[in-house]
Design a protein around this motif. Structure first.
Motif, short mmCIF file in Angstrom:
data_model
loop_
_atom_site.label_atom_id
_atom_site.label_comp_id
_atom_site.label_asym_id
_atom_site.label_seq_id
_atom_site.Cartn_x
_atom_site.Cartn_y
_atom_site.Cartn_z
N GLU A 27 0.93 17.97 17.49
CA GLU A 27 1.97 18.91 17.09
C GLU A 27 3.19 18.13 16.60
O GLU A 27 4.10 17.84 17.37
N VAL A 80 6.78 17.19 14.77
CA VAL A 80 8.04 17.92 14.59
C VAL A 80 8.07 18.50 13.19
O VAL A 80 7.41 18.01 12.27
N ALA A 94 11.22 23.98 12.18
CA ALA A 94 11.45 24.95 13.27
C ALA A 94 11.60 24.27 14.62
O ALA A 94 12.34 24.76 15.49
N TYR A 95 10.90 23.15 14.82
CA TYR A 95 10.94 22.40 16.08
C TYR A 95 11.16 20.93 15.74
O TYR A 95 10.21 20.15 15.71
N ALA A 137 13.24 24.81 23.77
CA ALA A 137 12.19 25.77 23.42
C ALA A 137 11.07 25.07 22.67
O ALA A 137 11.32 24.24 21.80
N THR A 138 9.84 25.39 23.04
CA THR A 138 8.65 24.94 22.31
C THR A 138 7.87 26.18 21.91
O THR A 138 8.26 27.31 22.20
N ARG A 139 6.74 25.98 21.29
CA ARG A 139 5.89 27.10 20.89
C ARG A 139 5.28 27.81 22.09
O ARG A 139 4.69 28.88 21.95
N ALA A 167 10.30 28.35 27.00
CA ALA A 167 11.62 27.72 27.00
C ALA A 167 12.13 27.57 28.43
O ALA A 167 11.76 28.34 29.32
N ALA A 184 6.71 19.16 20.11
CA ALA A 184 7.83 19.49 19.23
C ALA A 184 8.65 20.58 19.90
O ALA A 184 8.11 21.52 20.48
N CYS A 185 9.99 20.43 19.86
CA CYS A 185 10.85 21.42 20.48
C CYS A 185 12.11 21.61 19.65
O CYS A 185 12.36 20.87 18.69
N ARG A 186 12.89 22.60 20.02
CA ARG A 186 14.22 22.76 19.44
C ARG A 186 15.20 22.89 20.59
O ARG A 186 14.87 23.44 21.65
#
Length: 147
Positions: free
Chosen positions: A26, A28, A31-32, A87-89, A92, A140-142
């Protein structure tokens, strides 16, 4: 010491096989855009099942935190000690931000020894094709300031 004398194979010698690192399952993206990595703290081993019961250790590290580079905190407009949302897919969590000059920009570290901040629930369960190990150390996160 394990295997100090021999390996449990014919001839007693180990067999090594080279492998090539694979890219993360996954990566980055827009979005993430930040890498979430998880791991241990010095004070708490693995899930904390034993170390979290130690008053001395739990007083030193009583709660999970999000470890971020100074520039990453600046980009977010978050001061150390403020709440940050990761937050990830898959979900959070909200943690206290902690500055860590050793962290690279574009990455956040979260310890997984805290059931109340279950970091591994955010990570990618994709399996390595050879070792069949989940990809718990990269997702991947935001990030955003928690409201």
């Amino acid at each position: 010491m394990v295997f100090a004398d021999a390996f449990p194979r014919a001839g007693g010698r180990a067999r090594f096989s080279p492998t090539r690192p694979l890219p993360p399952d996954e990566p980055v993206d827009a979005a993430y855009p930040v890498v979430l990595t998880t791991g241990r703290l010095l004070e708490h081993w693995h899930t904390g099942a034993m170390t979290r019961r130690s008053r001395v250790l739990d007083e030193r590290e009583p709660e999970a935190a999000a470890f971020l580079a100074p520039a990453e905190l600046g980009r977010l407009g978050v001061a150390p000690g403020a709440a940050v949302r990761i937050a990830t897919r898959r979900g959070a969590i909200t943690l206290t931000a902690r500055v860590d000059p050793g962290m690279p920009e574009g990455m956040v570290f979260v310890p997984f020894a805290f059931v109340e901040a279950a970091a591994n629930l955010l990570t990618n369960p994709a399996l390595d094709p050879e070792g069949k190990i989940p990809e718990f150390k990269y997702a991947a996160c935001r990030l955003s300031p928690a409201s």
